[in-house]
Scaffold this motif. Structure first.
Motif: not given
Lengths: 529, 249, 330
Positions: C180-182, C300-309, C311-320
C-alpha cells in the motif's frame, strides 16, 4: 368590591370549583422563606436550567443532528467548499445565517457553564452549613445526582456540533468505554454503531441530550424543590431563630418579587455574557476528523478535573493471559470518580454514623463550629483544584513560563500531599475562630482605645457585644464524642468492636472544639472587674 | 530608409544588451558586497557561538547548508542573536536592520547551498492560495503544536510553539521550509508551494477575523471560558444575591 | 450559687428597624421612581433588541476597548436582551426591598413524624392489603410473578441488540497491506524518499483507488506519520531497523493512550508529543513512551519502496492501533 376584585373572585371561584385550590393556595402563598444571600445559589441552578430549556429549544429548530457528509455552502469563507457533517454545517448556519443564532448558541453554552458553577457553589453552601442532615439526606442525594447528570449533559451538549475540539473529547470518551474489561469493545461498538467515529453517535446523544436527560432533570429538580417546600428551608442561627420555627418573609409578595426578580437577573447576566464574550467558536476549531487535533485541547471546566486525573495517571497497563486492563485509564476515568461521587452521596449517613447524631436539624451550622466537616470539605476542594489545574497544564505552562513536565509532577505529588495539609490547616483555622468567638463573648470587642489607670497600667477598653451577637456566637451545639464501650455490662465483647473503635476515634476527632462561652463564665468575669 | 532602420535596430539592441549586462554586473557586484558585509557582521555578532567559519563552535549548531532562508527567518524575527541561554530562542525586536539581515543571509548562503529566501512573486498568497484549503492544511499540519487559531502551544520541557499571529508571510514560509528549532521541515513535495500559500492565506484571514461572538478570551478554548464564569459570571450573580438579601435603608 | 452552668439566652427577634420609605413618603416616592426607571430601562433594552434584529446590518464591526472589533448586530441583540432582562429583575428586587413589607414573619415548623396512631394504622393497612393479595400464602403466584417480571426485563435489553455490530476484527485491522502506497494528507500524492529532507515530517494515509472515498472511520485507524532522521540517529533492534527506509520511519498517528492524533514532532529532541494528555514518545527508540500516561509505544508501520521508487508499506501493522481493549493481545 371593585370590578377588578369581582372578576378575580369569579376566576378564582371557577378554578376552585374544579380543583379545591383555594385552601392550599392560601396556605402556600403565605409560606415563610428565610432570607440569606447564600440561599439564592440553588436558584442560580434552577433559573439556568430554565434558560437552558428555552435557548436549547430555539437551537433545536435549526440544528441537524446528522453525521452525513455535506459540502459547506454558507457565508463563512474560510470553510467554504469543505466536507463536514450536517451537524457541524447546521451549527455554522445557526451561527452565521440565523439572526440571533450565534447569540442563542452562546447564551445556551454560558448558561450551561453557569448551571454547573451554581451547582458547585450551592453544594458547597449546603455542605459547609450541614444542611444535608436529617431530614434532608434524600435531597442531598438528588443533588449529587443532578451534579453527575449535569456533567454528562454538558459533555453531550458541546459534543453535538461535531467540531474538532469536542470530537477529540468523544474520542477520549470512546477510549474509556473501550478500556472496560471484558465488555469494552462491545459496548463501544454498541454506543457508536460500529467503529469510531461512525455515523450514529451524534444522533443518539442528541436524543439523550434533548429528551432523556432533560426529562430526568425535570423530574429530579421537581422532587428536589418539593422536598425543600415541604420540609421548609433551613435557616442560619440567630436571635429568635429556633429548630422549631422559620423566620423570614412570605412568598407573596416579597419572595415572589425577589426570587422572580432573580430569575431575570440570572437570565440578564447570561445574556450579557452571550453578548460580549465568545464561547465555543466552532468555526475556528474546524470540523472533526480523527487525523487532526489542536494544542491545548480541554473539556469544559466541569470535566477539567477528570482530564487532569487522566493526565497525571502513571502509565500502568497489565496483560494477563493475553487480556489487557488499562489501569491508566480505568483508575482516573472511572474508579476514582466513582469512589468520590459515592462518598459524596453517602456523606450525610457517614457523618451521622460517626457522631451518632440522629436528630432533625433545621438550624444551620456556622462552618467553624463543625471543624472536621469543614476540614474534610477543604480537603475535597483542594483535591479538585489540583486536578482541575492539571487539566489545563499546557496552557498554564505557556502562560506562566513553566513546563508541562513540572506541572505533571507537581500535580502527581500535590494531589496526595496537599489535601491532608489542607485538612490540618483548615481544622486549626476553625478552632482558632472558635477561640476568637469565645473571647468576643467573654471579653467583648476590642475598641483600640487605651486608658491609663491610676496605677500606671495601660488597658484597652473592650466594648461588650450585643445580646443578639452573643446568642449567635454561643447558640450552637457541641456534641460529646461517642464512647461505645468495647465490652457490654456483662463483660462480653461487643460484636463489631473494630468498627466501634473506629467510630469512637472519628467521633472524638469530630467533637474537638473550643468550649463555647457560657453565661456563668461571663458573670464570673464581670465579678472580677 | 532601410539602412537607417537597420542601424537604429542594431544600435538599440546593443544598447539594451549592454545595459542588461551592466545590470547583471551591478547585481553580482552588489551580492558580493553583501557577502562581505555579511561576513563582517557574522564575525562580530555570531561567530562567538557559531564558530569563525559558521562550522559551529560547540555551543551553537553549524550554519553550513542552512541557506539564506534560515538566516532571514532567525535574524529577521529577532530570534537570533539569542538573548539568553534559555531552552528556546524567542521572537523579539530584531537587532539588525533589513539590509544587515540580507547581508548575513547572503554570507551564509555563500557557504553552501540551502533553502533560498522566497521572492515576492512566490509569496502572492492572495492570488495563489485558497483560504478553505489552507485551513484544512493548517489543522492537519500545524494546529497540534500552534493551536487551532495559531495562538501557540506547549511542547515538552518548557519549549513552546509560538503564536503565528502578527508574523510576516515571508517568515511563515521560511519557517515551513527550514524547520527552525523544534519545528520539523515541511518539504515542498509534502506540502507544495501552492499549499503553503493557502496556509498563509488562512493564517492571515484568521488574524484579520474580527470578534464574531464577542471578546475572544485568547482563542485557547474552554480554559479561559471556565475562568470567566468563575470570576465575572458567579461574581456578578453573588453580588446581586448579596444586594438582594441585604436590608434596605 | 448553683453548680449548674448557665448558658447565654436567646434575646428573641431584634426590634424592627424601619426603612426610610416606610416613614418618609418622599423617600417612598423616590423608591417608586427608581423602580419605574429600571422598568423603563428594560423597555429600552427591548427596543434596542428589536432595532438591532430588524435594522442593523450583520456586517458592521466597530472597535470597543477590551472587546476589540465587535459585531454591531450581535452586540445590539445581546446587550438589548441583557438590559431588558436584568432591569426587570433589578426593578422587582428594588421594589421588594424598599416598598414591600419587610417585617420578619415567624412561622412554626410542624413535626414530620406521623402520630404513633397513624403509623400503627399504616402498618395495619399495608399488612391487611398484603394479606388480601395473598402473596405470602401463595408461593406459586409469587415465584411465577417474579419469573415473568424478570424475564420481561430481557426484551428491552435484547431489542437494543442492533445498536451496533459486534466488533469482530475491526479493532485489530487497518487498511494497510503489503505494497500500500503512502500518500499525503491532504492531497493524496504518493511520496518518494527524496521528497523528505532530514528533519521533515509528512502526514500520510494509505492510497485509495480512484473514485473511492475515505471515511472518517478509515482515517481514524489508518493515519500514519512519516518522519525522516539520519539513519545513525536510530537506536533500534535489527528488526525494527528493517522497518525503516534510509532514515525514514513511520508510526501510527493514533495515540496508543486514548486515540488523539499524535503529530507534534520536536525536531531537535526527536520526541513526539500528544497534546491531549502529554504522552511523550521517543522516535529514535520506536516511539517508546518516556513521559505521560500512555502505557504502550505507537505501533510502527514497516515501510520500503516499490519498483517506481514510491514509499509503500511492507506489511500491515504488527499490532492493533489506537487505545487498548480487553482482547487486544489475543
Amino acid at each position: 368590591m371593585t370590578a377588578r376584585e369581582r372578576i378575580a373572585g369569579n376566576v378564582a371561584g371557577y378554578v376552585d370549583d374544579r380543583t379545591g385550590a383555594a385552601k392550599w393556595m392560601k396556605k402556600n402563598l403565605t409560606k415563610v422563606f428565610p432570607d440569606h444571600w447564600s440561599f439564592l445559589l440553588g436558584e442560580i441552578c434552577l433559573y439556568s436550567f430554565v434558560i437552558l430549556l428555552l435557548s436549547g429549544t430555539f437551537l433545536t429548530f435549526w440544528f441537524d443532528p446528522s453525521m452525513r457528509e455535506v459540502i459547506y455552502e454558507g457565508s463563512y469563507e474560510p470553510l467554504k467548499g469543505l466536507e463536514m457533517s450536517a451537524a457541524y454545517a447546521s451549527t455554522l448556519d445557526i451561527s452565521f445565517e440565523v439572526r440571533g443564532g450565534l447569540l442563542m448558541r452562546q447564551i445556551h453554552h454560558w448558561a450551561a457553564l453557569i448551571f454547573m458553577v451554581g451547582i458547585v457553589v450551592h453544594l458547597m453552601r449546603v455542605y459547609f452549613t450541614g444542611a444535608f442532615r436529617k431530614p434532608r439526606e434524600f435531597n442531598w442525594i438528588i443533588g449529587v445526582g443532578l451534579l453527575t447528570l449535569g456533567i454528562v449533559e454538558g459533555f453531550l451538549g458541546y459534543s453535538l456540533p461535531d467540531d474538532l475540539l469536542s470530537g477529540t473529547g468523544i474520542r477520549i470518551a470512546e477510549a474509556i468505554i473501550q478500556a472496560l474489561p471484558v465488555v469494552g469493545s462491545y459496548l463501544a461498538f454498541f454506543a457508536f454503531g460500529g467503529a469510531f467515529p461512525g455515523v450514529a453517535f451524534i444522533p443518539r446523544i442528541y436524543t439523550v441530550h434533548v429528551l432523556l436527560l432533560p426529562a430526568i432533570f425535570l423530574a429530579l429538580i421537581t422532587v428536589h424543590l418539593m422536598l425543600v417546600w415541604y420540609q421548609k428551608h433551613t435557616q442560619f442561627p440567630g436571635p429568635g431563630r429556633t429548630e422549631k420555627n422559620v423566620v423570614g418573609y412570605p412568598l407573596m409578595p416579597v419572595y415572589m418579587a425577589k426570587a422572580g426578580g432573580f430569575f431575570f437577573i440570572v437570565f440578564g447576566v447570561t445574556a450579557f455574557l452571550g453578548a460580549v464574550a465568545s464561547i465555543n467558536p466552532i468555526w475556528l476549531y474546524g470540523p472533526y476528523t480523527p487525523g487532526q487535533v489542536s494544542a491545548g485541547s480541554q473539556p469544559d471546566w466541569y470535566m477539567g478535573w477528570l482530564d487532569g486525573l487522566v493526565r497525571m495517571a502513571p502509565p500502568i497497563e497489565t496483560v494477563t493471559f493475553g487480556y489487557t486492563i488499562s489501569w491508566n485509564i480505568l483508575i482516573p476515568g472511572l474508579i476514582l470518580p466513582g469512589i468520590m461521587f459515592t462518598a459524596l452521596a453517602l456523606y450525610p449517613f457517614i457523618e451521622s454514623w460517626a457522631n451518632g447524631d440522629k436528630r432533625e436539624h433545621h438550624l444551620l451550622d456556622r462552618p467553624r463550629n463543625a471543624p472536621t466537616r469543614t476540614a474534610i470539605g477543604a480537603m475535597a476542594l483542594t483535591f479538585t483544584l489540583v486536578t482541575l489545574l492539571n487539566g489545563g497544564n499546557d496552557i498554564i505552562a505557556t502562560t506562566f513560563d513553566l513546563t508541562i513536565n513540572q506541572m505533571m509532577w507537581f500535580s502527581r505529588i500535590g494531589v496526595i500531599v496537599l489535601p491532608p495539609l489542607a485538612y490540618v490547616i483548615t481544622k486549626r483555622l476553625c478552632l482558632s475562630l472558635q477561640r476568637a468567638d469565645r473571647d468576643l463573648v467573654l471579653h467583648g470587642r476590642e475598641t483600640g482605645r487605651l486608658v491609663r489607670m491610676p496605677s500606671g497600667e495601660f488597658v484597652e477598653i473592650h466594648e461588650p457585644i450585643s445580646a443578639e451577637k452573643a446568642w449567635l456566637l454561643t447558640s450552637h451545639e457541641q456534641l460529646a464524642p461517642l464512647e461505645l464501650p468495647e465490652h457490654d455490662g456483662g463483660g462480653v465483647r461487643r460484636p463489631g468492636a473494630i468498627k466501634n473503635k473506629i467510630r469512637n476515634r472519628i467521633s472524638r476527632s469530630m467533637a474537638t472544639a473550643v468550649p463555647k462561652a457560657t453565661q456563668t463564665e461571663r458573670q464570673e468575669l464581670e465579678g472580677h472587674h | 530608409m532601410l539602412l537607417i532602420f537597420a542601424l537604429l535596430t542594431i544600435g538599440t539592441t546593443f544598447q539594451v544588451a549592454s545595459a542588461v549586462d551592466a545590470e547583471q554586473t551591478t547585481t553580482i557586484a552588489a551580492r558580493s558586497a553583501a557577502i562581505d558585509e555579511g561576513r563582517e557582521i557574522f564575525l562580530k555578532g555570531c561567530s562567538s557561538c557559531h564558530g569563525l567559519n559558521a562550522e559551529s563552535g560547540g555551543i551553537a549548531p553549524s550554519l553550513i547548508g542552512v541557506g539564506a532562508a534560515s538566516v532571514d527567518f532567525q535574524v529577521g524575527t529577532g530570534r537570533m542573536p539569542m538573548g539568553d541561554m534559555s531552552v528556546q530562542a524567542m521572537r523579539k525586536t530584531p537587532l539588525y536592520n533589513p539590509e544587515e539581515v540580507y547581508a548575513l543571509a547572503m554570507y551564509v548562503a555563500s557557504l553552501a547551498p540551502g533553502p533560498e529566501i522566497p521572492t515576492e512573486e512566490m509569496l502572492n498568497y492572495e492570488r495563489d492560495g485558497s483560504t478553505a484549503e489552507g485551513g484544512e492544511l493548517f489543522r492537519t499540519n500545524c494546529a497540534m503544536c500552534h493551536n487551532f487559531a495559531g495562538q501557540g502551544g506547549a511542547l515538552t520541557q518548557g519549549k513552546y510553539a509560538p503564536t503565528i499571529m502578527g508574523v510576516e508571510p515571508v517568515h511563515i514560509y521560511e519557517a515551513l521550509i527550514t524547520g527552525p528549532q523544534s519545528m520539523p521541515v515541511f518539504s515542498d513535495k509534502t506540502i507544495t508551494p501552492e499549499e503553503k500559500l493557502s496556509m498563509i492565506k488562512w493564517i492571515k484571514a484568521a488574524e484579520a477575523e474580527p470578534q464574531l461572538g464577542g471578546a475572544a478570551l485568547g482563542r485557547v478554548g474552554p480554559v479561559t471560558e471556565g475562568l470567566l464564569v468563575w470570576t465575572l459570571g458567579i461574581g456578578l450573580l453573588i453580588g446581586v444575591a448579596v444586594w438582594l438579601a441585604a436590608k434596605a435603608r | 450559687m448553683s453548680n449548674e452552668i448557665e448558658l447565654i439566652k436567646d434575646p428573641g427577634l431584634p426590634a424592627h428597624v424601619h426603612r426610610r420609605a416606610d416613614t418618609d413618603p418622599k423617600a417612598a416616592a423616590r423608591a417608586e421612581r427608581q423602580v419605574a426607571t429600571l422598568f423603563i430601562l428594560s423597555a429600552l433594552g427591548t427596543v434596542l433588541l428589536v432595532y438591532s434584529y430588524l435594522f442593523v446590518d450583520e456586517d458592521i464591526f466597530f472597535f470597543i476597548p477590551v472587546l476589540g472589533d465587535t459585531n454591531a448586530h450581535q452586540l445590539g441583540l445581546g446587550m438589548g436582551m441583557a438590559i431588558a432582562l436584568f432591569c426587570i429583575g433589578a426593578g422587582l428586587i428594588h421594589w421588594a426591598k424598599t416598598l414591600m413589607p419587610d417585617e420578619e414573619v415567624i412561622a412554626q415548623r410542624h413535626e414530620f413524624k406521623s402520630e404513633d396512631e397513624d403509623r400503627e394504622d399504616f402498618v395495619k393497612t399495608v399488612k391487611a392489603g398484603a394479606a388480601a393479595a395473598g402473596l405470602g400464602r401463595r408461593p406459586l403466584i409469587k415465584r411465577t410473578l417474579g419469573a415473568a417480571l424478570g424475564l420481561s426485563a430481557i426484551s428491552p435489553v435484547l431489542l437494543l441488540g442492533d445498536l451496533g455490530p459486534l466488533p469482530g476484527n475491526q479493532l485489530k485491522t487497518t487498511s494497510w497491506k503489503k505494497g500500500t502506497r503512502l500518500v499525503t494528507d491532504p492531497g493524496d500524492r504518493p511520496l518518494r524518499p527524496e521528497d523528505l529532507e532530514v528533519g521533515a515530517v509528512a502526514q500520510t494515509l494509505p492510497a485509495i483507488a480512484p473514485g473511492e472515498h475515505r471515511s472518517l472511520n478509515d482515517i481514524g485507524k489508518d493515519a500514519v506519520l512519516l518522519i525522516r532522521l539520519r539513519p545513525e540517529e536510530f537506536n533500534l533492534d535489527a528488526e525494527r531497523l528493517s522497518w525503516t527506509y534510509e532514515g525514514i520511519i513511520a508510526f501510527s498517528k493514533i495515540c496508543s493512550h486514548m486515540g488523539c492524533a499524535v503529530a507534534l514532532y520536536e525536531q531537535q529532541t526527536k520526541h513526539l508529543l500528544c497534546p491531549c494528555h502529554q504522552s511523550t514518545f521517543d522516535v529514535t527508540r520506536a516511539a517508546k513512551v518516556i513521559f505521560g500516561p500512555s502505557a504502550r509505544p505507537l505501533p510502527q508501520l514497516p515501510i520500503t519502496i516499490d519498483t517506481e521508487g514510491y514509499l509503500v508499506a511492507q506489511a500491515p501493522f504488527n499490532e492493533p492501533v489506537g487505545p487498548s481493549f480487553w482482547e487486544r493481545s489475543k
